[in-house]
Write a protein that holds these residues in place. Sequence first.
Motif, PDB file in Angstrom:
ATOM      1  N   THR D   3      -5.321 -26.433 -24.779  1.00  0.00           N
ATOM      2  CA  THR D   3      -5.713 -27.525 -25.528  1.00  0.00           C
ATOM      3  C   THR D   3      -6.938 -27.055 -26.364  1.00  0.00           C
ATOM      4  O   THR D   3      -7.198 -27.423 -27.689  1.00  0.00           O
ATOM      5  N   ARG D  32      -3.967 -28.238 -21.188  1.00  0.00           N
ATOM      6  CA  ARG D  32      -3.635 -29.409 -21.623  1.00  0.00           C
ATOM      7  C   ARG D  32      -3.875 -30.334 -20.020  1.00  0.00           C
ATOM      8  O   ARG D  32      -3.303 -29.818 -19.080  1.00  0.00           O
ATOM      9  N   ASN D  85      -8.003 -36.883 -32.967  1.00  0.00           N
ATOM     10  CA  ASN D  85      -7.442 -36.416 -32.060  1.00  0.00           C
ATOM     11  C   ASN D  85      -8.490 -36.289 -30.991  1.00  0.00           C
ATOM     12  O   ASN D  85      -8.179 -35.871 -29.835  1.00  0.00           O
ATOM     13  N   GLU D 160      -6.926 -43.198 -26.913  1.00  0.00           N
ATOM     14  CA  GLU D 160      -6.118 -42.499 -26.189  1.00  0.00           C
ATOM     15  C   GLU D 160      -5.980 -41.022 -26.757  1.00  0.00           C
ATOM     16  O   GLU D 160      -4.818 -40.463 -27.406  1.00  0.00           O
ATOM     17  N   ALA D 162      -6.315 -36.620 -27.649  1.00  0.00           N
ATOM     18  CA  ALA D 162      -5.763 -35.425 -27.147  1.00  0.00           C
ATOM     19  C   ALA D 162      -6.946 -34.699 -26.222  1.00  0.00           C
ATOM     20  O   ALA D 162      -6.844 -34.061 -25.256  1.00  0.00           O
ATOM     21  N   LEU D 164     -11.006 -35.500 -24.692  1.00  0.00           N
ATOM     22  CA  LEU D 164     -11.928 -36.273 -24.703  1.00  0.00           C
ATOM     23  C   LEU D 164     -13.226 -35.662 -24.353  1.00  0.00           C
ATOM     24  O   LEU D 164     -13.372 -35.053 -23.307  1.00  0.00           O
ATOM     25  N   ARG D 189      -6.724 -38.348 -17.769  1.00  0.00           N
ATOM     26  CA  ARG D 189      -6.493 -36.848 -17.823  1.00  0.00           C
ATOM     27  C   ARG D 189      -5.081 -36.864 -17.191  1.00  0.00           C
ATOM     28  O   ARG D 189      -4.600 -35.979 -17.620  1.00  0.00           O
ATOM     29  N   THR D 193      -4.404 -35.954 -21.519  1.00  0.00           N
ATOM     30  CA  THR D 193      -5.584 -35.873 -22.186  1.00  0.00           C
ATOM     31  C   THR D 193      -6.640 -34.610 -21.435  1.00  0.00           C
ATOM     32  O   THR D 193      -6.506 -34.511 -20.233  1.00  0.00           O
TER      33      THR D 193
END
Lengths: 299, 299, 250, 250
Positions: D3, D32, D85, D160, D162, D164, D189, D193
């Motif tokens: 990610t 991810r 995002n 929420e 993708a 944080l 997580r 996320t």
Amino acid sequence: MGSIHALGYVVLRGLRGMGQAPLVQMLAIATMAVCMLLLGLVVLVWTNAQGVVQAWGIDVPVTVYLADGADDEAVDRLAERIVALPEVETVEGISPKMAMARLADGLGGDQGLLEGIDASVLPASLELQLALGTPADFAAALADRLEESEVVDEVAVAGDWVGKVSTMLDTLQLLAVGAGILVSLACMAIVWSTIRLGVYARRAEIQILRLVGGTSSFVSGPFVVEGMIQGASGAAVALGLLYLGFDALRPFLESGLSLVFAAGSLEFFSPLGVGVGIAFGAAIGIAGSRAAVARYVEA
Amino acid sequence: MGSIHALGYVVLRGLRGMGQAPLVQMLAIATMAVCMLLLGLVVLVWTNAQGVVQAWGIDVPVTVYLADGADDEAVDRLAERIVALPEVETVEGISPKMAMARLADGLGGDQGLLEGIDASVLPASLELQLALGTPADFAAALADRLEESEVVDEVAVAGDWVGKVSTMLDTLQLLAVGAGILVSLACMAIVWSTIRLGVYARRAEIQILRLVGGTSSFVSGPFVVEGMIQGASGAAVALGLLYLGFDALRPFLESGLSLVFAAGSLEFFSPLGVGVGIAFGAAIGIAGSRAAVARYVEA
Amino acid sequence: MATLEFADVTMTYGSGSTRRRALLDVSFVLDRGAFAVLSGPSGAGKSTLLKLILAMERPESGSIRVAGRDIQRLRKASIPYLRRNVGSIFQDFKLLLEATPLENVALSLQILGMRHREAQARARRALERVEISPDTRRATRCLSGGEQQRVAIARALAGEPAVLLADEPTGNLDPRLTKEILELLAEVRLRGTTVLLATHDPQVMSWADCTDFLRLQGGKLMEHRKTLDGVAAPRASDEQAGPVLMGAVA
Amino acid sequence: MATLEFADVTMTYGSGSTRRRALLDVSFVLDRGAFAVLSGPSGAGKSTLLKLILAMERPESGSIRVAGRDIQRLRKASIPYLRRNVGSIFQDFKLLLEATPLENVALSLQILGMRHREAQARARRALERVEISPDTRRATRCLSGGEQQRVAIARALAGEPAVLLADEPTGNLDPRLTKEILELLAEVRLRGTTVLLATHDPQVMSWADCTDFLRLQGGKLMEHRKTLDGVAAPRASDEQAGPVLMGAVA
Ligand SMILES: Nc1ncnc2c1ncn2[C@@H]1O[C@H](COP(=O)(O)OP(=O)(O)OP(=O)(O)O)[C@@H](O)[C@H]1O
Ligand SMILES: Nc1ncnc2c1ncn2[C@@H]1O[C@H](COP(=O)(O)OP(=O)(O)OP(=O)(O)O)[C@@H](O)[C@H]1O
Ligand SMILES: [Mg+2]
Ligand SMILES: [Mg+2]
């Protein structure tokens, strides 16, 4: 966000932002109004001056004084020849009586001066009105040619002071246009700086909205709405004040002007003109706020 | 902090604060300048209008046309009696020739009109100049009394239009004073709002200085210095522009005015007046910045 | 000798629907040279208590004495002189973000009445003590969070105030720097300054060499423990136990 | 699936005399659903690294990929969509101080494209999770330091996102709230996320249930340790040992 949704939000937020600091808004609008008033005044004076000059510039520019005892037929023929010239609009015969009446009129109430003067001492004349836009030297050339005629005693080309005033008004027009442009620029600068200070004071808010994903149009939208409303309100207030002032002063100005000029009717802006003025204010507000906000939206 | 020390610091910091955002400063000064220009223009027009009206208001208000073939001695006695009145300043005898010359002058270059007119058709007259401040109805009363005299044919009291123009100018003066006050208030509001926005943008700085023990005068000092400089510069720029504009327009305006009025000399502000103007700008700047900063200094 | 004295202090923010009681009947006395730790969960009223000492807010009732003077009786014009005797490290730093670190510290010293040159020299020393280079020409805005916090600490220490208020002064600092700052505060205290340190960090509480331990909760002073120059480590359970109702904003 | 991917990223602030290198050749990959702790002393470059992910700053060299997209290639107009995002909790909160907590959170949700009513409902839930009453009509300016921090956390979580980013998210919170927030992040997580948490608090590091442990020092990534869903407690000595040259501002 749906775009109608977003637009509604942007407008609402702009209005709410204004509501939060009403004093600052009022001051911004007042600033605009003062500038716009200045600008409107210049434009109004200029348009009216133009009207006055036009109405007056074609008034009696050339007077042909006829020789004493000139043959009526010869005079008629001369008048026909003159009116055939494309530059000449009308030719009017003025008898000594008419000349006397006019002279009395020109002296206003001070008629004592003319008491006992016989009208016949004044010469008969032809008054020519030249077409608008006729070059100034045409009148002089025409005068020279006419003076060769036997029936003509003398040709007066709109006198000395008429020419002076005419140049003066031309120059004033030029200066007014220059002043108008300068004032517009000053207005835009002031509007821009007013909005910019407002934006500057809220730069943190702008940065935050950008950081949580607001697009630049979303973030700057409320400021643009605010600027637009400020500009339009400022222009409306200015036009309102200008109208009130104009209305109060018109009788005085018209009678004052009628002393100098034949034409005496002053006009306020047409409804269309008022609309254009308000739209112009809104446009300045939009341009100013866009420019002001751009810098902080970029960051 | 030693107070000289503190003052130096405050001035320095004010200057530095201005240096940090030169564009905003320039815009603030430009805003001021536009307002001051407006104000200065009103004051300048007003003072000059006053001068013109004074110079012209006492010009030939009463003309005493003498009867044809009036006895010279009787006329002299009349003149002496008139000049003895406290309201009358001067009495001048005008011969028919002088009257003719004046008429010709009044008509400018358009002399053709008077060709062939003998001066003797015009009556001899006495011109009275009334003292400044003489009430308007005195002239009328005087005229009535004088017309009873045998040597007097007719008395013309400054004509009809002269009265009209005089009232008009009085009204204009009032309006100008009103406009001047309004414009001053608008100027102060704009200056105040400009400075206030600047202060608002730096409210965090003000709060911090207060929290580390700055006195309110220490904290507001730099803003007051800034406001003062802005105000004085704005006024100076405005006066400079006004002078340039005045200088460029003077010849036109003077010749224009000389058509209507006898008096034709326009005056710019005296050096003292310029000084007062700049001081006024500085004072507005100080007042505006003090008012603007007060709110945040309190917190 | 009491440097700081709270007597039945109650403080309420706002009015109407936004009315909120932040402190209730708080009383305590701190001596000259005391090093007090003020603990309590988020929203307990720690910052409010410090703000009252600076006269940034006014109490609803009760009295506060700083160095023997009742600060409610102070005229508005005297508040700056009170603040010059009280150094503060604010939770949100309150630095001039456009000025350099050196300017931030030196300016506050000049406000105390120091001449330019002396202020500069002292400010340099203060910055060096917190490991900030005094020569940086960067605006304070361009420093990291912890660096800004250290500038705030340097500013508060440089003036050698009679009272030093430190609101969560190490929230943005790593353990090594935290320890060093706490040592600095202990040093300052030995020079006679009364230090009041607000924190909710158990690590800080345990490291701080404090003389007084105060615990606020929901605006009430639950505990005031004198620790004879010893370490007043909190029992971990104090901080974590039970529902902390005032933690939520009403 | 990666990610977040940094490849040889170098970042320098300013120019001329204020030039300052903040990151040097940083490379790492986060999958991810990863929960990474980014540790390092004050001034190490933690906030800088997070700012690069948000495109608030541009790297001097190297490449950064977020959810597979090279963010240097992004047109300016696309940056807002990147940020939608990426939820972020900033070290200085970056809240609208004049708006209420609810407005702060709801507005950011509306920016994401949510309708007013849904945004309000979601914002309320998010605020309740961090123990802030959604009904308060106070401006965020009138909250305590810790309360403001919780509003910032609520805003970041509500969308929420993708990815944080949390920059020292518990620096103003007491231990009980700190633990709860860390539990919230772990929960987030598990919904996929990727969480990147910057901190220098050893307590937070030990409590965080992280999958990756990164350590920055002086702008260099000294360590990237994968911890198989275990706790990556730092050795206390990592943080405190040796002269930390970059801690001082040059
Ligand atoms: N805008 C900026 N301009 C110039 N230098 C900067 C800027 N922001 C940060 N720096 C410098 O870059 C380095 C790294 O800063 P960064 O904010 O990333 O540190 P950090 O690890 O977050 O520290 P902290 O834990 O203190 O917040 C620091 O030395 C800092 O002084
Ligand atoms: N300006 C204000 N107006 C209204 N209420 C306020 C204001 N400032 C603080 N409060 C409220 O008063 C209470 C105490 O706040 P204070 O800032 O003293 O807490 P704190 O103990 O410092 O908390 P933290 O550890 O989170 O900083 C909190 O509930 C807060 O919401
Ligand atoms: Mg607090
Ligand atoms: Mg940081």
